[in-house]
Design a protein around this motif. Structure first.
Motif, PDB file in Angstrom:
ATOM      1  N   VAL A   4      45.817  31.349 104.776  1.00 25.69           N
ATOM      2  CA  VAL A   4      45.301  30.673 103.593  1.00 25.69           C
ATOM      3  C   VAL A   4      45.531  29.173 103.698  1.00 25.69           C
ATOM      4  CG1 VAL A   4      45.557  30.447 101.090  1.00 25.69           C
ATOM      5  CG2 VAL A   4      45.722  32.706 102.150  1.00 25.69           C
ATOM      6  N   GLU A   5      44.502  28.414 103.327  1.00 28.23           N
ATOM      7  CA  GLU A   5      44.602  26.960 103.254  1.00 28.23           C
ATOM      8  C   GLU A   5      44.129  26.546 101.865  1.00 28.23           C
ATOM      9  OE1 GLU A   5      42.083  23.277 105.030  1.00 28.23           O
ATOM     10  OE2 GLU A   5      42.613  24.853 106.457  1.00 28.23           O
ATOM     11  N   ILE A   6      44.937  25.721 101.179  1.00 35.73           N
ATOM     12  CA  ILE A   6      44.611  25.326  99.811  1.00 35.73           C
ATOM     13  C   ILE A   6      44.454  23.814  99.723  1.00 35.73           C
ATOM     14  CG2 ILE A   6      45.430  25.284  97.418  1.00 35.73           C
ATOM     15  CD1 ILE A   6      46.874  27.927  98.047  1.00 35.73           C
ATOM     16  N   ASN A   7      43.317  23.389  99.149  1.00 37.95           N
ATOM     17  CA  ASN A   7      43.048  21.990  98.835  1.00 37.95           C
ATOM     18  C   ASN A   7      42.653  21.956  97.362  1.00 37.95           C
ATOM     19  OD1 ASN A   7      43.258  21.009 101.613  1.00 37.95           O
ATOM     20  ND2 ASN A   7      41.385  22.192 101.945  1.00 37.95           N
ATOM     21  N   GLN A   8      42.620  20.802  96.741  1.00 39.22           N
ATOM     22  CA  GLN A   8      42.256  20.718  95.331  1.00 39.22           C
ATOM     23  C   GLN A   8      40.871  21.322  95.094  1.00 39.22           C
ATOM     24  OE1 GLN A   8      43.997  19.925  92.558  1.00 39.22           O
ATOM     25  NE2 GLN A   8      42.163  20.497  91.462  1.00 39.22           N
ATOM     26  N   GLY A   9      40.818  22.400  94.326  1.00 38.32           N
ATOM     27  CA  GLY A   9      39.551  23.038  93.989  1.00 38.32           C
ATOM     28  C   GLY A   9      38.972  23.916  95.079  1.00 38.32           C
ATOM     29  N   GLU A  10      39.678  24.070  96.209  1.00 38.20           N
ATOM     30  CA  GLU A  10      39.163  24.889  97.302  1.00 38.20           C
ATOM     31  C   GLU A  10      40.265  25.764  97.886  1.00 38.20           C
ATOM     32  OE1 GLU A  10      36.232  23.931 100.784  1.00 38.20           O
ATOM     33  OE2 GLU A  10      38.257  23.384 101.430  1.00 38.20           O
ATOM     34  N   ILE A  11      39.925  27.017  98.089  1.00 36.32           N
ATOM     35  CA  ILE A  11      40.838  27.969  98.719  1.00 36.32           C
ATOM     36  C   ILE A  11      40.099  28.583  99.902  1.00 36.32           C
ATOM     37  CG2 ILE A  11      42.140  30.109  98.426  1.00 36.32           C
ATOM     38  CD1 ILE A  11      42.180  29.471  95.380  1.00 36.32           C
ATOM     39  N   LYS A  12      40.682  28.470 101.103  1.00 38.73           N
ATOM     40  CA  LYS A  12      40.096  29.072 102.303  1.00 38.73           C
ATOM     41  C   LYS A  12      40.982  30.217 102.761  1.00 38.73           C
ATOM     42  CE  LYS A  12      37.930  24.954 104.267  1.00 38.73           C
ATOM     43  NZ  LYS A  12      37.884  24.054 105.417  1.00 38.73           N
ATOM     44  N   VAL A  13      40.366  31.358 102.984  1.00 38.34           N
ATOM     45  CA  VAL A  13      41.083  32.528 103.487  1.00 38.34           C
ATOM     46  C   VAL A  13      40.411  32.962 104.777  1.00 38.34           C
ATOM     47  CG1 VAL A  13      41.797  34.904 103.017  1.00 38.34           C
ATOM     48  CG2 VAL A  13      41.662  33.256 101.131  1.00 38.34           C
ATOM     49  N   LYS A  14      41.161  32.973 105.870  1.00 41.69           N
ATOM     50  CA  LYS A  14      40.634  33.422 107.159  1.00 41.69           C
ATOM     51  C   LYS A  14      41.203  34.808 107.448  1.00 41.69           C
ATOM     52  CE  LYS A  14      40.109  32.193 112.017  1.00 41.69           C
ATOM     53  NZ  LYS A  14      38.830  32.806 112.130  1.00 41.69           N
ATOM     54  N   PHE A  15      40.312  35.784 107.508  1.00 41.63           N
ATOM     55  CA  PHE A  15      40.724  37.157 107.825  1.00 41.63           C
ATOM     56  C   PHE A  15      40.858  37.300 109.333  1.00 41.63           C
ATOM     57  CE2 PHE A  15      39.082  37.851 103.586  1.00 41.63           C
ATOM     58  CZ  PHE A  15      39.883  38.863 103.086  1.00 41.63           C
ATOM     59  N   ASN A  16      41.949  37.911 109.783  1.00 43.72           N
ATOM     60  CA  ASN A  16      42.162  38.172 111.202  1.00 43.72           C
ATOM     61  C   ASN A  16      41.687  39.564 111.590  1.00 43.72           C
ATOM     62  OD1 ASN A  16      43.423  35.660 111.482  1.00 43.72           O
ATOM     63  ND2 ASN A  16      45.364  36.519 110.797  1.00 43.72           N
ATOM     64  N   GLU A  17      41.556  40.423 110.584  1.00 44.71           N
ATOM     65  CA  GLU A  17      41.107  41.796 110.812  1.00 44.71           C
ATOM     66  C   GLU A  17      40.468  42.316 109.533  1.00 44.71           C
ATOM     67  OE1 GLU A  17      44.800  43.664 111.817  1.00 44.71           O
ATOM     68  OE2 GLU A  17      45.415  43.828 109.749  1.00 44.71           O
ATOM     69  N   PRO A  18      39.568  43.296 109.635  1.00 41.15           N
ATOM     70  CA  PRO A  18      38.988  43.860 108.417  1.00 41.15           C
ATOM     71  C   PRO A  18      40.054  44.684 107.698  1.00 41.15           C
ATOM     72  CG  PRO A  18      38.149  44.994 110.353  1.00 41.15           C
ATOM     73  CD  PRO A  18      39.024  43.888 110.838  1.00 41.15           C
ATOM     74  N   THR A  19      40.411  44.265 106.510  1.00 43.53           N
ATOM     75  CA  THR A  19      41.456  44.940 105.753  1.00 43.53           C
ATOM     76  C   THR A  19      40.808  45.784 104.669  1.00 43.53           C
ATOM     77  OG1 THR A  19      42.839  43.014 106.161  1.00 43.53           O
ATOM     78  CG2 THR A  19      43.605  44.561 104.498  1.00 43.53           C
ATOM     79  N   SER A  20      41.065  47.084 104.699  1.00 45.80           N
ATOM     80  CA  SER A  20      40.415  47.980 103.748  1.00 45.80           C
ATOM     81  C   SER A  20      41.122  47.946 102.401  1.00 45.80           C
ATOM     82  CB  SER A  20      40.388  49.410 104.296  1.00 45.80           C
ATOM     83  OG  SER A  20      41.697  49.893 104.435  1.00 45.80           O
ATOM     84  N   GLY A  21      40.383  48.355 101.397  1.00 45.29           N
ATOM     85  CA  GLY A  21      40.932  48.439 100.054  1.00 45.29           C
ATOM     86  C   GLY A  21      40.850  47.126  99.297  1.00 45.29           C
ATOM     87  N   LYS A  22      41.313  47.217  98.076  1.00 45.48           N
ATOM     88  CA  LYS A  22      41.297  46.077  97.159  1.00 45.48           C
ATOM     89  C   LYS A  22      42.529  45.212  97.404  1.00 45.48           C
ATOM     90  CE  LYS A  22      40.966  45.548  92.150  1.00 45.48           C
ATOM     91  NZ  LYS A  22      40.839  46.325  90.917  1.00 45.48           N
TER      92      LYS A  22
END
Length: 138
Positions: A4-22
Motif C-alpha cells: 500500500v502507498e498513501i498520498n493525499q487523496g490517493e490510495i494505491k494497492v498493489k496485489f502480489n497474488e489473487p486473494t480470494s474472499g472479501k
C-alpha cells in the motif's frame, strides 16, 4: 499479500497474488492516514499486474463506508483506461459498487491491469477502514 502507498487523496494497492474472499481496507494495510479525505476527493488504485491468472468473483464488489452522512457522491471506475462504471449515489453512509466480471475479463491485458476508482464527496470525508472492503477474486 499486497503493498500500500498513501498520498493525499490517493490510495494505491498493489496485489502480489489473487486473494480470494472479501478483504477489508484494514486487512489490505490501508492506514488511518489514508482514510481522511480533507478535500472530499478520493482516488483508489488497485494494481493487479503480475498476479497471474485472474479468476474474478461472480460480481466483483467494492463496499465503501464513511463516517459522515453524504448527500450525494459521484463514483467512476476505470479498468485499463476504460470507464466501466459511472454512478451517482444519493444520501447515506456507504456506497456499493458492483463491477461486471465479463467486462473486466474482456479488458484484461497480459502486462498491465489497473482498476482505478474515483470518488467525489460533497464535503470532507473519513473512510471506515474496517467496514470498507473489496472482493475481486474467487
Amino acid at each position: 499479500m499486497s503493498k500500500v502507498e498513501i498520498n493525499q487523496g490517493e490510495i494505491k494497492v498493489k496485489f502480489n497474488e489473487p486473494t480470494s474472499g472479501k478483504l477489508s481496507f484494514e486487512e489490505l494495510g490501508i492506514s488511518n492516514e489514508g482514510a481522511t479525505l480533507e478535500g472530499g476527493l478520493l482516488r483508489l488504485v488497485f494494481d493487479l499486474e503480475g498476479i497471474g491468472e485472474h479468476d474474478y468473483y461472480q460480481v466483483p464488489t467494492l463496499e465503501l463506508f464513511y463516517e459522515e452522512n453524504m448527500s450525494e457522491t459521484h463514483w467512476v471506475c476505470e479498468f485499463n483506461g476504460k470507464t466501466i462504471l459511472d454512478k451517482l449515489d444519493h444520501y447515506g453512509h456507504s456506497t456499493i459498487l458492483l463491477l461486471n466480471r465479463k467486462v473486466l475479463s474482456e479488458l484484461e491485458q497480459h502486462h498491465e491491469n489497473v482498476l482505478i476508482v474515483h470518488a467525489e464527496f460533497p464535503q470532507p470525508a473519513k473512510l471506515n477502514l474496517k467496514e470498507s472492503s473489496i472482493r475481486l477474486f474467487k
